[in-house]
Design an enzyme around this catalytic site. Structure first.
Site, PDB file in Angstrom:
ATOM      1  N   HIS A  78       0.976  -1.271  -0.188  1.00 52.39           N
ATOM      2  CA  HIS A  78      -0.051   0.016  -0.212  1.00 52.39           C
ATOM      3  C   HIS A  78       1.270   1.026   0.692  1.00 52.39           C
ATOM      4  CE1 HIS A  78       0.124   0.509   4.202  1.00 52.39           C
ATOM      5  NE2 HIS A  78       0.035  -1.116   4.746  1.00 52.39           N
ATOM      6  N   ASP A  80      -0.237   4.495   0.867  1.00 51.63           N
ATOM      7  CA  ASP A  80      -0.437   5.270   2.006  1.00 51.63           C
ATOM      8  C   ASP A  80       0.105   5.117   3.202  1.00 51.63           C
ATOM      9  OD1 ASP A  80      -2.247   2.702   2.215  1.00 51.63           O
ATOM     10  OD2 ASP A  80      -3.399   4.124   3.146  1.00 51.63           O
ATOM     11  N   ASP A 110       5.716   0.362   7.991  1.00 57.68           N
ATOM     12  CA  ASP A 110       4.582   0.186   7.479  1.00 57.68           C
ATOM     13  C   ASP A 110       4.034   1.279   5.804  1.00 57.68           C
ATOM     14  OD1 ASP A 110       2.056  -1.032   6.625  1.00 57.68           O
ATOM     15  OD2 ASP A 110       1.244  -0.020   8.976  1.00 57.68           O
ATOM     16  N   GLU A 142      -5.342   1.054   1.847  1.00 60.74           N
ATOM     17  CA  GLU A 142      -5.023  -0.138   2.839  1.00 60.74           C
ATOM     18  C   GLU A 142      -5.372   0.876   4.488  1.00 60.74           C
ATOM     19  OE1 GLU A 142      -4.192  -3.217   5.045  1.00 60.74           O
ATOM     20  OE2 GLU A 142      -2.605  -0.632   5.414  1.00 60.74           O
ATOM     21  N   GLU A 143      -4.958   1.662   5.005  1.00 57.41           N
ATOM     22  CA  GLU A 143      -5.213   1.775   6.233  1.00 57.41           C
ATOM     23  C   GLU A 143      -6.373   2.563   6.692  1.00 57.41           C
ATOM     24  OE1 GLU A 143      -2.617   1.157   8.138  1.00 57.41           O
ATOM     25  OE2 GLU A 143      -1.395   1.567   7.613  1.00 57.41           O
ATOM     26  N   GLU A 167       4.523  -6.416   3.721  1.00 58.17           N
ATOM     27  CA  GLU A 167       3.690  -5.655   5.323  1.00 58.17           C
ATOM     28  C   GLU A 167       5.241  -6.123   5.923  1.00 58.17           C
ATOM     29  OE1 GLU A 167       1.969  -3.369   5.814  1.00 58.17           O
ATOM     30  OE2 GLU A 167       0.008  -3.889   4.815  1.00 58.17           O
ATOM     31  N   HIS A 353       2.405   2.221  13.243  1.00 54.48           N
ATOM     32  CA  HIS A 353       1.737   3.389  13.484  1.00 54.48           C
ATOM     33  C   HIS A 353       2.023   3.496  14.621  1.00 54.48           C
ATOM     34  CE1 HIS A 353      -2.304   0.945  11.636  1.00 54.48           C
ATOM     35  NE2 HIS A 353      -0.622   0.691  10.395  1.00 54.48           N
TER      36      HIS A 353
HETATM   37 ZN    ZN Z   1       0.992  -1.900   6.261  1.00 50.78          ZN
END
Ligand code: ZN
Length: 380
Positions: A78, A80, A110, A142-143, A167, A353
């Site tokens: 992803h 984003d 990530d 994706e998030e 990932e 995150h």
């Molecule tokens: Zn991710």
């Protein structure tokens, strides 16, 4: 244009914000991110397609293809990132910082950085020798809603043999994970003075009955088990409740939020049917009082089909035994292309995150050789 070296690619990737968020005020288009990647992959000989994602304004998917023919390998990720916690970062999240053998920045782990790894892996691949295509997919959102992956799979544009979603798994192959769905129940009662409870409809009493029903569902869900998970059963958790405004009033409104985590083999629609069946009893008793809604789009469970032996290949290339995960990814969607799919990439979920997100440079060599191993075995 010459493709910059690994660290410079990382620096540029981190410098282009591509935050996705349900909050419109901080949600950004991922187009600048994809334009940057497209330039590099085009320079590396790939054919590029950038498609708008219809359900998400300003969001795009990029598909890059090297070589042609049936099957092949898909490397996906992803484009984003999550938003960042203002004030909790010790640096600008969009300025790459190299220190302690690590690369710091939002998306370093990530997982925007994965595209820098792919470019590292393909630079020594003899393009003319490709017998099967190599695809790179960069998705949007994706998030949040996974709208990019959903849209990509709807179209069924490609049917690779194998797919790797990069990932952060510390290079351990993940071959299954649970699904996740979140619901909110709203009960509209009828408020009134507590001195005569019969003159109103108490929303807390109705929610009480809904909870009794949901706890039956929790029992039913526990029979759907898979011992590959540390928590082997499908789960239901009552997470938040709010209702009423005073002890001397009949409660006029009450809401309850809960989530369900399903094992592979229990589909979202089956889980939903259990929930709605159980709640229907309360709805019949109290017509037009109780509604259930999804809080946000659910993420299905995932299990790799392993028709082409991707699990064994991944274990061989990484030295790690394939395992299960507790988080959700785009894998259930990519799996729908009909390919063997694994979640497997550099970096640790522990840094995802988080403020001061980083990836260790120790991952560069093993990730490059793992990706080259996959490309050689599938495409050459
Ligand atoms: Zn991710």
């Amino acid at each position: 244009m010459r493709i910059p070296d690994f660290i410079e690619r990382y620096r540029q990737i981190i410098s282009v914000p591509s935050i996705s968020a349900f909050d419109q005020k901080i949600d950004l288009s991922n187009r600048p991110m994809l334009d940057l990647l497209a330039t590099w992959f085009a320079d590396a000989g790939f054919d590029i397609t950038i498609q708008p994602v219809p359900s998400a304004q300003g969001k795009y998917n990029m598909l890059a293809r090297l070589g042609s023919g049936e099957g092949g390998l898909l490397l996906a990720g992803h484009s984003d990132t999550v938003p960042f916690d203002e004030g909790r970062w010790q640096q600008d999240p969009f300025t790459l910082r190299q220190a302690d053998n690590r690369l710091y920045g939002l998306g370093s782990c990530d997982m925007k950085g994965f595209f820098a790894f792919i470019l590292e892996a393909v630079k020594d691949i003899p393009v003319d020798a490709l017998k099967k295509p190599l695809y790179v997919l960069a998705t949007a959102d994706e998030e949040t809603s996974m709208a990019g992956a959903r849209f990509f799979v709807e179209q069924q544009l490609i049917k690779p043999d194998l797919a790797i979603i990069g990932e952060p798994t510390e290079l351990k192959p993940i071959y299954k994970h649970k699904g996740h769905m979140a619901h909110t129940i709203n009960v509209e009662g009828k408020a009134g003075h507590s001195s005569d409870p019969e003159r109103g409809v108490n929303a807390i009493e109705i929610i009480h009955q809904a909870i009794t029903q949901l706890l039956k569902v929790k029992q039913q869900l526990s029979h759907y088990r898979d011992d590959a998970f540390s928590v082997p059963q499908s789960t239901l958790n009552l997470g938040h409740i709010h209702g009423g405004d005073g002890e001397n009033r009949i409660c006029g409104h009450c809401c309850l939020n809960f989530d369900v985590r399903t094992i592979p083999g229990l589909s979202d629609s089956e889980a939903l049917a259990l929930i709605d069946d159980a709640l229907s009893e309360v709805q019949i008793r109290y017509p037009n009082r109780l509604t259930r809604e999804f809080m946000y789009p659910s993420a299905p469970s995932f299990a790799c089909k392993n028709e082409h032996g991707i699990v064994e290949l991944a274990e061989q290339l990484t030295g790690f035994t394939a395992t299960s995960a507790n988080y959700s990814t785009e894998a259930p969607y990519i799996n729908e292309l009909g390919c063997d799919t694994l979640v497997l990439g550099p970096g640790s979920i522990n840094q995802a995150h988080q403020p001061d997100e980083y990836i260790s440079l120790d991952y560069v060599a093993p990730t490059t050789s793992m990706l080259q191993g996959f490309i050689k075995r599938v495409c050459l």
